[in-house]
Design an enzyme around this catalytic site. Sequence first.
Site, PDB file in Angstrom:
ATOM      1  CB  CYS A   1     115.948  16.309 -13.163  1.00 24.67           C
ATOM      2  SG  CYS A   1     114.915  15.003 -13.829  1.00 24.67           S
TER       3      CYS A   1
ATOM      4  NE  ARG B   1     118.327  21.722 -14.845  1.00 35.35           N
ATOM      5  CZ  ARG B   1     119.526  21.425 -15.380  1.00 35.35           C
ATOM      6  NH1 ARG B   1     120.346  22.399 -15.695  1.00 35.35           N
ATOM      7  NH2 ARG B   1     119.895  20.187 -15.589  1.00 35.35           N
TER       8      ARG B   1
ATOM      9  CD1 TRP C   1     112.656  16.085 -18.977  1.00 32.36           C
ATOM     10  CD2 TRP C   1     111.273  17.832 -18.959  1.00 32.36           C
ATOM     11  NE1 TRP C   1     112.155  16.225 -20.235  1.00 32.36           N
ATOM     12  CE2 TRP C   1     111.304  17.285 -20.264  1.00 32.36           C
ATOM     13  CE3 TRP C   1     110.476  18.931 -18.717  1.00 32.36           C
ATOM     14  CZ2 TRP C   1     110.566  17.811 -21.309  1.00 32.36           C
ATOM     15  CZ3 TRP C   1     109.748  19.466 -19.773  1.00 32.36           C
ATOM     16  CH2 TRP C   1     109.783  18.900 -21.050  1.00 32.36           C
TER      17      TRP C   1
ATOM     18  CG  ASN D   1     119.601  16.044 -14.574  1.00 28.06           C
ATOM     19  OD1 ASN D   1     118.692  15.631 -15.283  1.00 28.06           O
ATOM     20  ND2 ASN D   1     120.470  16.957 -14.987  1.00 28.06           N
ATOM     21  N   GLY D   2     119.294  12.675 -15.093  1.00 24.05           N
ATOM     22  CA  GLY D   2     119.916  11.865 -16.137  1.00 24.05           C
ATOM     23  C   GLY D   2     119.043  10.667 -16.466  1.00 24.05           C
TER      24      GLY D   2
ATOM     25  CD  GLU E   1     112.953  22.586 -38.898  1.00 24.88           C
ATOM     26  OE1 GLU E   1     111.803  22.443 -39.365  1.00 24.88           O
ATOM     27  OE2 GLU E   1     113.182  23.123 -37.811  1.00 24.88           O
TER      28      GLU E   1
ATOM     29  CE  LYS F   1     113.989  25.951 -35.897  1.00 24.79           C
ATOM     30  NZ  LYS F   1     112.864  25.282 -36.341  1.00 24.79           N
TER      31      LYS F   1
ATOM     32  CD  GLU G   1     110.443  28.616 -36.063  1.00 20.53           C
ATOM     33  OE1 GLU G   1     109.370  28.586 -35.455  1.00 20.53           O
ATOM     34  OE2 GLU G   1     111.173  27.624 -36.174  1.00 20.53           O
TER      35      GLU G   1
ATOM     36  CG  HIS H   1     108.002  22.715 -63.268  1.00 22.48           C
ATOM     37  ND1 HIS H   1     107.542  22.308 -64.511  1.00 22.48           N
ATOM     38  CD2 HIS H   1     108.963  21.825 -62.930  1.00 22.48           C
ATOM     39  CE1 HIS H   1     108.174  21.216 -64.892  1.00 22.48           C
ATOM     40  NE2 HIS H   1     109.039  20.890 -63.950  1.00 22.48           N
TER      41      HIS H   1
ATOM     42  CE  LYS I   1     109.524  24.518 -27.719  1.00 20.71           C
ATOM     43  NZ  LYS I   1     110.419  24.494 -28.910  1.00 20.71           N
TER      44      LYS I   1
HETATM   45  C1  AGP Z   1     109.262  24.944 -34.952  1.00 25.63           C
HETATM   46  O1  AGP Z   1     110.444  25.675 -34.701  1.00 25.63           O
HETATM   47  C2  AGP Z   1     108.059  25.523 -34.268  1.00 25.63           C
HETATM   48  N1  AGP Z   1     108.309  25.731 -32.901  1.00 25.63           N
HETATM   49  C3  AGP Z   1     106.783  24.768 -34.606  1.00 25.63           C
HETATM   50  O2  AGP Z   1     106.730  24.575 -36.009  1.00 25.63           O
HETATM   51  C4  AGP Z   1     106.598  23.392 -33.932  1.00 25.63           C
HETATM   52  O3  AGP Z   1     107.494  22.470 -34.504  1.00 25.63           O
HETATM   53  C5  AGP Z   1     105.156  22.945 -34.177  1.00 25.63           C
HETATM   54  O4  AGP Z   1     104.299  23.897 -33.583  1.00 25.63           O
HETATM   55  C6  AGP Z   1     104.853  21.561 -33.600  1.00 25.63           C
HETATM   56  O5  AGP Z   1     104.975  21.604 -32.192  1.00 25.63           O
HETATM   57  P1  AGP Z   1     105.006  20.218 -31.391  1.00 25.63           P
HETATM   58  O6  AGP Z   1     106.201  19.474 -31.896  1.00 25.63           O
HETATM   59  O7  AGP Z   1     105.109  20.592 -29.953  1.00 25.63           O
HETATM   60  O8  AGP Z   1     103.734  19.468 -31.719  1.00 25.63           O
END
Ligand code: AGP
Length: 608
Positions: A2, A27, A75, A101-102, A481, A485, A488, A504, A603
């Site tokens: 928030c 935010r 938020w 906020n919190g 992961e 990172k 991407e 293998h 996103k």
């Molecule tokens: C990860 O860094 C990416 N932004 C992407 O893999 C993301 O985790 C995936 O699109 C899932 O998104 P969500 O958690 O909003 O469902």
Amino acid sequence: MCGIVGYIGENQAAPILLDGLSKLEYRGYDSAGVAVYDGEKIQMVKATGRLKVLEELTQDGAVLPGTSGIGHTRWATHGSPSDANAHPHFNKDQSIVVVHNGIIENYVKLKKKMESRGYQFVSETDTEVIAHMLDYYYNGNPLDTIVKIMHRVEGSYALGILFRDHPDEVYAVRKDSPLIVGAGKEGNFIASDVPAVLKYTRDVYFMENEEIVKLTRDSLTFYNIDEEELEKRPTHIDWDINAAEKGGYEHFMLKEMHEQPGAVSDTLNPRLKENDIVIEELGMTDEEIRSIRKIYIVACGSAYHTGVTAKYVYEGMARIPVEVDLASEFRYRNPIFEDNTLVIIVSQSGETADTLAALREAKAKGVRTLGIVNVVGSSIAREADNVMYTWAGPEIAVATTKAYSTQLIAHYLLAMKFGKVRGTLSDAEFQGMLEDLKQIPEQISLLLSHKENVQRFANRYLAAEHVFFIGRGIDYAISMEGSLKLKEISYIHSEAYAAGELKHGTISLIEEGRLVVAVLTQPSLYKKTLSNVQEVKTRGAFVMAVTNAGNTEVEKVADYVIYLPETNHYFTNSLAIIPLQLFGYYVSIGKGLDVDKPRNLAKSVTVE
Ligand code: AGP
């Protein structure tokens, strides 16, 4: 998170409040509101939606005359986005109004107590409890009243408060949630963050925990919880607005990596009660927990990677068979479900098309569904049978960091709860794990403090074309992961490989100077992975190892070693991922790329 703003001075407050809120839009929020003292009463306008809605309702503030007020962008954490849940919140006779906020961790208990005292609630928020408690304890002295609240409320809060019979004052108090005070020439300000006040002043005071401030048109008085006056020195801010939105960090991703300790605490602490785990939103009795025969974890991207880790955690702690599925595959493979199955759907945005479709597929087949979601009121949150929120706050960078870390915490809490209820975890094991969990936020902070070391190493690999990540068990999940990172945000090809699989196939790709990142945090698999490291080393690889403190023999084979603080072997992903996030980040910025908005990515992937 928030956003809070407040103003008292010579000018009309409402336009200043709206402008301040617009500087906090980054935010993330779902509703907004303002309250202004008009000389006789406190007037309030609030609405769901973007700030534009509020600007139209108030005619850019013109319908709210007055020179003192508070404002808020919400938020949602407790209660979906709605006009009633938007802030500010009044007490019953509208003589006090508050923005927050919190997270009030004990609000359920406090709400019950206030209801027993005859108070009626009009919202689902934790914040409204504050408004009624201020009313109940109010004795004509705002400072005294605020201190009474502070002694009774648990959790994180930054509060802005108006008292109608103290029209020439605005109050604010801080515990854990950020709050700054701006000293201007034409008035004084409070805000959640610097950007909201930079247009009016660059001289700000950063509030510390349990500090209270009283603003008048021409004075600022700071107090501690004992109502003793404090001397505070202002900081002159020379950031520009853009830098200020990132809290002084260069990028949102770096800022959000540093928000991980707080996000993990906010997700963890409200569910830890007297050395036990209480997940009220789970919606399952102990009997139902004992009856679970299989768990599916379904998600995309990083959320899916938390599921790969969680498989080892649920199966290890609760001895429940787990199947982890990519949502884009799950939704089309006509899955076969046995009775007493639980499908856990993981999503930061709660809007990912494939994940939402997977949820609907499971529900259509009559299977119980539980969402682990960050955005309150999102589609997946609303459609899952039950939802366990990760309180990471809004995540702006496309590459997830703090949401990923809080999803892991949610899995750990569920697995420990299941293990305890099903008797597969002894009380000693459970208590030991609780203690380890509580250390994680601080351990993440410690790892982040070594970011320059990772940056120096990363700068040697800006020209890399292929990088391999290897590990076994949970370390393989961490590798997935870490690899994503890097891929991407730096556009370097990389691949996560089960270390036992190298012989293998992949090992044919290892040649002189090829970077291999090896994760060795699982004691039972450590020696095996170490021998895999030797295999790639003898073929010319350059090895970065991530391992537990004390495993110094790794230095005999690895070229660069990052040591992790001690924690339960189930939780090492939460620590190992920090240097891997930093590695990807520094490679990306070293290549001059747009780390917060990588090419081709969104996103939230709300289309197939
Ligand atoms: C990860 O860094 C990416 N932004 C992407 O893999 C993301 O985790 C995936 O699109 C899932 O998104 P969500 O958690 O909003 O469902």
